[in-house]
Write a protein that holds these residues in place. Structure first.
Motif, PDB file in Angstrom:
ATOM      1  N   ASN A  51      15.162  74.308  -3.094  1.00  0.00           N
ATOM      2  CA  ASN A  51      15.842  74.642  -4.554  1.00  0.00           C
ATOM      3  C   ASN A  51      17.179  75.351  -4.336  1.00  0.00           C
ATOM      4  N   THR A  52      17.706  75.220  -3.212  1.00  0.00           N
ATOM      5  CA  THR A  52      19.018  75.711  -3.093  1.00  0.00           C
ATOM      6  C   THR A  52      20.057  74.463  -3.414  1.00  0.00           C
ATOM      7  N   LEU A  53      20.911  74.695  -4.247  1.00  0.00           N
ATOM      8  CA  LEU A  53      21.870  73.720  -4.522  1.00  0.00           C
ATOM      9  C   LEU A  53      23.200  74.103  -4.326  1.00  0.00           C
ATOM     10  N   ARG A  54      23.815  73.220  -3.525  1.00  0.00           N
ATOM     11  CA  ARG A  54      25.220  73.568  -3.106  1.00  0.00           C
ATOM     12  C   ARG A  54      26.056  72.356  -3.539  1.00  0.00           C
ATOM     13  N   GLY A  55      27.109  72.985  -4.295  1.00  0.00           N
ATOM     14  CA  GLY A  55      28.290  72.102  -4.962  1.00  0.00           C
ATOM     15  C   GLY A  55      28.130  72.345  -6.691  1.00  0.00           C
ATOM     16  N   LEU A  56      28.887  71.306  -7.042  1.00  0.00           N
ATOM     17  CA  LEU A  56      29.627  70.170  -6.946  1.00  0.00           C
ATOM     18  C   LEU A  56      31.025  70.489  -6.315  1.00  0.00           C
ATOM     19  N   HIS A  57      31.327  70.158  -5.031  1.00  0.00           N
ATOM     20  CA  HIS A  57      32.551  70.803  -4.496  1.00  0.00           C
ATOM     21  C   HIS A  57      33.727  69.637  -4.209  1.00  0.00           C
ATOM     22  N   PHE A 115      24.294  68.877  -3.385  1.00  0.00           N
ATOM     23  CA  PHE A 115      23.107  68.604  -3.185  1.00  0.00           C
ATOM     24  C   PHE A 115      22.240  69.442  -3.383  1.00  0.00           C
ATOM     25  N   VAL A 116      20.711  69.435  -3.711  1.00  0.00           N
ATOM     26  CA  VAL A 116      19.933  70.469  -3.756  1.00  0.00           C
ATOM     27  C   VAL A 116      18.722  70.085  -2.704  1.00  0.00           C
TER      28      VAL A 116
END
Length: 175
Positions: A51-57, A115-116
């Motif tokens: 459930n970690t979401l990184r972004g939107l970069h 992404f998640v």
């Protein structure tokens, strides 16, 4: 290796072979003669919990093309077209990628990426065409209503930076 073009111009799947035997497997990830126009100079990996979401970069000054490969677990990956002159500006492409898949996701410069993590943990390997520049990196709000991204979770784990991402309207002024 084989290139598969996707519905947003520039986005591609780089289809690979996975060689398997009783010891395990071997997967080719990159060949310079397949992605000829890009000079990939910087590789990095991220490890995330479920459930970690990184972004939107996106990098504004030192734009980056990216080749995304999942080496552990599975993710829901998203690329948002932020190329001002593109017919698909503000549109996104999403797909699930796991370490079992026989492809990597190529994202050209000018796209925001995020992404998640869908599995207990996931490791994502990035090959990029430029170094990260924290001073000119921007974050597009993952939950911007105008993007209408169909994320598979409602309450992701977010970094401080990702909690305060910009709207598409405001980010467009800086592109």
């Amino acid at each position: 290796m084989k290139i598969i073009k996707l519905k947003i111009s520039g986005l591609k799947l780089i289809k690979t072979k996975i060689y398997k035997d009783k010891r395990g497997s071997l997967k080719e990830v990159f060949k310079k003669n397949i992605i000829k126009k890009e000079n990939f100079i910087f590789d990095l990996m991220s490890k995330s919990k479920k459930n970690t979401l990184r972004g939107l970069h996106i990098q504004l000054k030192k734009k980056q093309a990216k080749l995304i490969t999942v080496t552990e677990g599975s993710i829901y990956d998203v690329a948002v077209d932020l190329r001002l002159k593109s017919k698909t500006f503000g549109k996104y492409m999403s797909l699930k990628i796991s370490h079992k898949d026989d492809f990597s996701f190529f994202i050209p410069a000018g796209f925001a990426h995020g992404f998640v993590c869908l599995s207990k943990t996931c490791t994502v390997y990035y090959r990029t065409s430029n170094y990260r520049d924290a001073k000119t990196e921007k974050t597009l709000a993952w939950d911007d209503k105008s993007l209408n991204i169909k994320w598979p979770i409602k309450k992701p784990l977010l970094s401080k930076k990702d909690k305060i991402g910009m709207s598409l309207v405001n980010l467009k002024k800086e592109l």
